[in-house]
Motif scaffolding. Structure first.
Motif, PDB file in Angstrom:
ATOM      1  N   CYS A 130     -49.325   3.147 114.648  1.00 57.66           N
ATOM      2  CA  CYS A 130     -48.517   3.319 113.432  1.00 57.66           C
ATOM      3  C   CYS A 130     -49.401   3.318 112.190  1.00 57.66           C
ATOM      4  O   CYS A 130     -50.336   2.517 112.091  1.00 57.66           O
ATOM      5  CB  CYS A 130     -47.487   2.187 113.331  1.00 57.66           C
ATOM      6  SG  CYS A 130     -46.398   2.322 111.896  1.00 57.66           S
ATOM      7  N   PHE A 131     -49.089   4.202 111.254  1.00 55.85           N
ATOM      8  CA  PHE A 131     -49.795   4.226 109.974  1.00 55.85           C
ATOM      9  C   PHE A 131     -49.566   2.943 109.195  1.00 55.85           C
ATOM     10  O   PHE A 131     -50.298   2.621 108.272  1.00 55.85           O
ATOM     11  CB  PHE A 131     -49.352   5.433 109.136  1.00 55.85           C
ATOM     12  CG  PHE A 131     -47.879   5.489 108.857  1.00 55.85           C
ATOM     13  CD1 PHE A 131     -47.332   4.838 107.770  1.00 55.85           C
ATOM     14  CD2 PHE A 131     -47.033   6.191 109.694  1.00 55.85           C
ATOM     15  CE1 PHE A 131     -45.971   4.883 107.511  1.00 55.85           C
ATOM     16  CE2 PHE A 131     -45.670   6.259 109.443  1.00 55.85           C
ATOM     17  CZ  PHE A 131     -45.138   5.600 108.348  1.00 55.85           C
ATOM     18  N   CYS A 132     -48.540   2.167 109.582  1.00 58.01           N
ATOM     19  CA  CYS A 132     -48.211   0.935 108.875  1.00 58.01           C
ATOM     20  C   CYS A 132     -49.149  -0.219 109.224  1.00 58.01           C
ATOM     21  O   CYS A 132     -49.091  -1.262 108.589  1.00 58.01           O
ATOM     22  CB  CYS A 132     -46.762   0.532 109.176  1.00 58.01           C
ATOM     23  SG  CYS A 132     -46.442   0.286 110.933  1.00 58.01           S
ATOM     24  N   PHE A 133     -50.005  -0.033 110.215  1.00 58.74           N
ATOM     25  CA  PHE A 133     -50.913  -1.109 110.607  1.00 58.74           C
ATOM     26  C   PHE A 133     -52.045  -1.300 109.604  1.00 58.74           C
ATOM     27  O   PHE A 133     -52.674  -2.347 109.570  1.00 58.74           O
ATOM     28  CB  PHE A 133     -51.507  -0.845 111.991  1.00 58.74           C
ATOM     29  CG  PHE A 133     -50.494  -0.886 113.123  1.00 58.74           C
ATOM     30  CD1 PHE A 133     -49.268  -1.512 112.991  1.00 58.74           C
ATOM     31  CD2 PHE A 133     -50.789  -0.293 114.337  1.00 58.74           C
ATOM     32  CE1 PHE A 133     -48.356  -1.552 114.026  1.00 58.74           C
ATOM     33  CE2 PHE A 133     -49.884  -0.328 115.388  1.00 58.74           C
ATOM     34  CZ  PHE A 133     -48.662  -0.958 115.230  1.00 58.74           C
ATOM     35  N   THR A 134     -52.342  -0.277 108.795  1.00 56.11           N
ATOM     36  CA  THR A 134     -53.450  -0.361 107.828  1.00 56.11           C
ATOM     37  C   THR A 134     -53.035   0.282 106.501  1.00 56.11           C
ATOM     38  O   THR A 134     -52.065   1.043 106.445  1.00 56.11           O
ATOM     39  CB  THR A 134     -54.703   0.380 108.347  1.00 56.11           C
ATOM     40  OG1 THR A 134     -54.353   1.746 108.593  1.00 56.11           O
ATOM     41  CG2 THR A 134     -55.246  -0.260 109.615  1.00 56.11           C
ATOM     42  N   ASP A 135     -53.791   0.003 105.438  1.00 58.05           N
ATOM     43  CA  ASP A 135     -53.574   0.669 104.156  1.00 58.05           C
ATOM     44  C   ASP A 135     -53.881   2.156 104.306  1.00 58.05           C
ATOM     45  O   ASP A 135     -54.761   2.546 105.081  1.00 58.05           O
ATOM     46  CB  ASP A 135     -54.480   0.077 103.079  1.00 58.05           C
ATOM     47  CG  ASP A 135     -54.022  -1.301 102.618  1.00 58.05           C
ATOM     48  OD1 ASP A 135     -52.914  -1.725 103.004  1.00 58.05           O
ATOM     49  OD2 ASP A 135     -54.772  -1.948 101.868  1.00 58.05           O
ATOM     50  N   GLN A 136     -53.167   2.978 103.539  1.00 58.04           N
ATOM     51  CA  GLN A 136     -53.373   4.429 103.556  1.00 58.04           C
ATOM     52  C   GLN A 136     -53.798   4.888 102.166  1.00 58.04           C
ATOM     53  O   GLN A 136     -53.145   4.559 101.180  1.00 58.04           O
ATOM     54  CB  GLN A 136     -52.084   5.144 103.970  1.00 58.04           C
ATOM     55  CG  GLN A 136     -51.556   4.745 105.330  1.00 58.04           C
ATOM     56  CD  GLN A 136     -52.505   5.109 106.452  1.00 58.04           C
ATOM     57  OE1 GLN A 136     -53.132   6.169 106.439  1.00 58.04           O
ATOM     58  NE2 GLN A 136     -52.617   4.227 107.433  1.00 58.04           N
ATOM     59  N   THR A 137     -54.895   5.647 102.100  1.00 57.97           N
ATOM     60  CA  THR A 137     -55.380   6.183 100.836  1.00 57.97           C
ATOM     61  C   THR A 137     -55.221   7.697 100.843  1.00 57.97           C
ATOM     62  O   THR A 137     -55.652   8.362 101.779  1.00 57.97           O
ATOM     63  CB  THR A 137     -56.857   5.816 100.602  1.00 57.97           C
ATOM     64  OG1 THR A 137     -56.982   4.385 100.592  1.00 57.97           O
ATOM     65  CG2 THR A 137     -57.365   6.373  99.280  1.00 57.97           C
ATOM     66  N   VAL A 141     -46.174   7.975 114.220  1.00 54.27           N
ATOM     67  CA  VAL A 141     -45.771   6.692 114.791  1.00 54.27           C
ATOM     68  C   VAL A 141     -45.526   6.949 116.275  1.00 54.27           C
ATOM     69  O   VAL A 141     -44.802   7.887 116.627  1.00 54.27           O
ATOM     70  CB  VAL A 141     -44.480   6.148 114.150  1.00 54.27           C
ATOM     71  CG1 VAL A 141     -44.096   4.809 114.783  1.00 54.27           C
ATOM     72  CG2 VAL A 141     -44.634   5.999 112.662  1.00 54.27           C
ATOM     73  N   VAL A 142     -46.134   6.134 117.133  1.00 56.44           N
ATOM     74  CA  VAL A 142     -45.959   6.261 118.582  1.00 56.44           C
ATOM     75  C   VAL A 142     -45.277   4.982 119.051  1.00 56.44           C
ATOM     76  O   VAL A 142     -45.766   3.883 118.793  1.00 56.44           O
ATOM     77  CB  VAL A 142     -47.316   6.455 119.294  1.00 56.44           C
ATOM     78  CG1 VAL A 142     -47.109   6.648 120.790  1.00 56.44           C
ATOM     79  CG2 VAL A 142     -48.081   7.631 118.686  1.00 56.44           C
ATOM     80  N   PHE A 143     -44.146   5.120 119.746  1.00 61.33           N
ATOM     81  CA  PHE A 143     -43.363   3.947 120.117  1.00 61.33           C
ATOM     82  C   PHE A 143     -42.522   4.219 121.359  1.00 61.33           C
ATOM     83  O   PHE A 143     -42.394   5.372 121.805  1.00 61.33           O
ATOM     84  CB  PHE A 143     -42.454   3.528 118.958  1.00 61.33           C
ATOM     85  CG  PHE A 143     -41.338   4.502 118.683  1.00 61.33           C
ATOM     86  CD1 PHE A 143     -40.071   4.299 119.225  1.00 61.33           C
ATOM     87  CD2 PHE A 143     -41.555   5.626 117.897  1.00 61.33           C
ATOM     88  CE1 PHE A 143     -39.047   5.196 118.989  1.00 61.33           C
ATOM     89  CE2 PHE A 143     -40.532   6.531 117.656  1.00 61.33           C
ATOM     90  CZ  PHE A 143     -39.273   6.319 118.198  1.00 61.33           C
ATOM     91  N   TYR A 144     -41.945   3.155 121.905  1.00 62.30           N
ATOM     92  CA  TYR A 144     -40.946   3.275 122.970  1.00 62.30           C
ATOM     93  C   TYR A 144     -39.970   2.110 122.879  1.00 62.30           C
ATOM     94  O   TYR A 144     -40.257   1.089 122.255  1.00 62.30           O
ATOM     95  CB  TYR A 144     -41.596   3.338 124.359  1.00 62.30           C
ATOM     96  CG  TYR A 144     -42.293   2.079 124.798  1.00 62.30           C
ATOM     97  CD1 TYR A 144     -41.611   1.081 125.509  1.00 62.30           C
ATOM     98  CD2 TYR A 144     -43.645   1.864 124.526  1.00 62.30           C
ATOM     99  CE1 TYR A 144     -42.251  -0.076 125.917  1.00 62.30           C
ATOM    100  CE2 TYR A 144     -44.291   0.714 124.928  1.00 62.30           C
ATOM    101  CZ  TYR A 144     -43.584  -0.260 125.628  1.00 62.30           C
ATOM    102  OH  TYR A 144     -44.215  -1.409 126.028  1.00 62.30           O
ATOM    103  N   LEU A 145     -38.818   2.297 123.490  1.00 54.90           N
ATOM    104  CA  LEU A 145     -37.815   1.242 123.594  1.00 54.90           C
ATOM    105  C   LEU A 145     -37.939   0.622 124.974  1.00 54.90           C
ATOM    106  O   LEU A 145     -37.859   1.328 125.985  1.00 54.90           O
ATOM    107  CB  LEU A 145     -36.406   1.816 123.397  1.00 54.90           C
ATOM    108  CG  LEU A 145     -36.171   2.539 122.066  1.00 54.90           C
ATOM    109  CD1 LEU A 145     -34.786   3.172 122.046  1.00 54.90           C
ATOM    110  CD2 LEU A 145     -36.338   1.582 120.898  1.00 54.90           C
TER     111      LEU A 145
END
Length: 197
Positions: free
Chosen positions: A132-139, A150-154
């Motif tokens: 996820c891009f949310c794991f680190t700061d983005q510039t 974002v890569v995920f599963y339920l």
């Protein structure tokens, strides 16, 4: 009589030391409580916090849930941010990759951090993010546009949870906020790009 005086003397010195130690311990717990709470939420999915997974699910379930996506920006962040698709239907245990599009509308580089949540709250322990891009700061550079995956599963284990029986739809929401010191980072990058004379 000398022994009791020494005992009182020792107790008199011990009380301030114990009090100071208690204050230091309480301050330490206060500072550690926020990171400890975040670690607890990430590990358990408490309060709708998605879990971080090392890889794809080993099993595939039977249920299909609709996953909706929401994107927002905090006050004073001049970025455009939106999901490339607003929803998907996903079978439990299957890995999905979705993209969010973000654009820096300013004339300078800016750094931001995405905060996320899922709903309803009961899904948090079953929503597993692999990347996820949310794991680190983005510039982003001035006027730069980027696609962020974002890569995920339920987790199929949700099928055994009675509280999930009536849940057919879940949502994943992000809000980008300007990172602390972003203006300083932007100024440093701008200065680095200037030609040396």
């Amino acid at each position: 009589m000398i022994a009791p005086k020494r005992s009182i003397f020792r107790r008199g010195r011990l009380a301030p030391i114990l009090a100071a130690s208690a204050v230091v311990a309480m301050l330490g717990l206060a500072y550690a409580s926020v990171p400890l709470y975040r670690m607890f939420c990430a590990a358990t999915g408490y309060e709708g916090t998605p879990r971080v997974a090392d890889g794809a699910s080993a099993t595939t379930g039977k249920r299909v849930l609709r996953v909706r996506f929401d994107a927002n920006v905090g006050n004073n962040l001049p970025w455009d941010f939106e999901p490339e698709q607003t929803q998907i239907d996903l079978r439990t245990g299957k890995t999905a990759t979705v993209f969010f599009k973000v654009t820096n509308r300013t004339d300078k580089p800016m750094t931001a951090h995405a905060v996320y949540n899922v709903g309803p709250g009961s899904i948090g322990g079953y929503f597993n993010k692999i990347s996820c891009f949310c794991f680190t700061d983005q510039t982003l550079a001035a006027h730069e546009t980027a696609e962020m995956p974002v890569v995920f599963y339920l987790d199929p284990a949700l099928e055994q949870d009675e509280s999930m029986n009536g849940v057919d739809e879940v949502w994943l929401s992000y809000t980008f906020y300007q990172a602390k010191g972003s203006d300083a980072v932007a100024a440093a990058k701008t200065d680095a790009d200037k030609p040396k004379l």
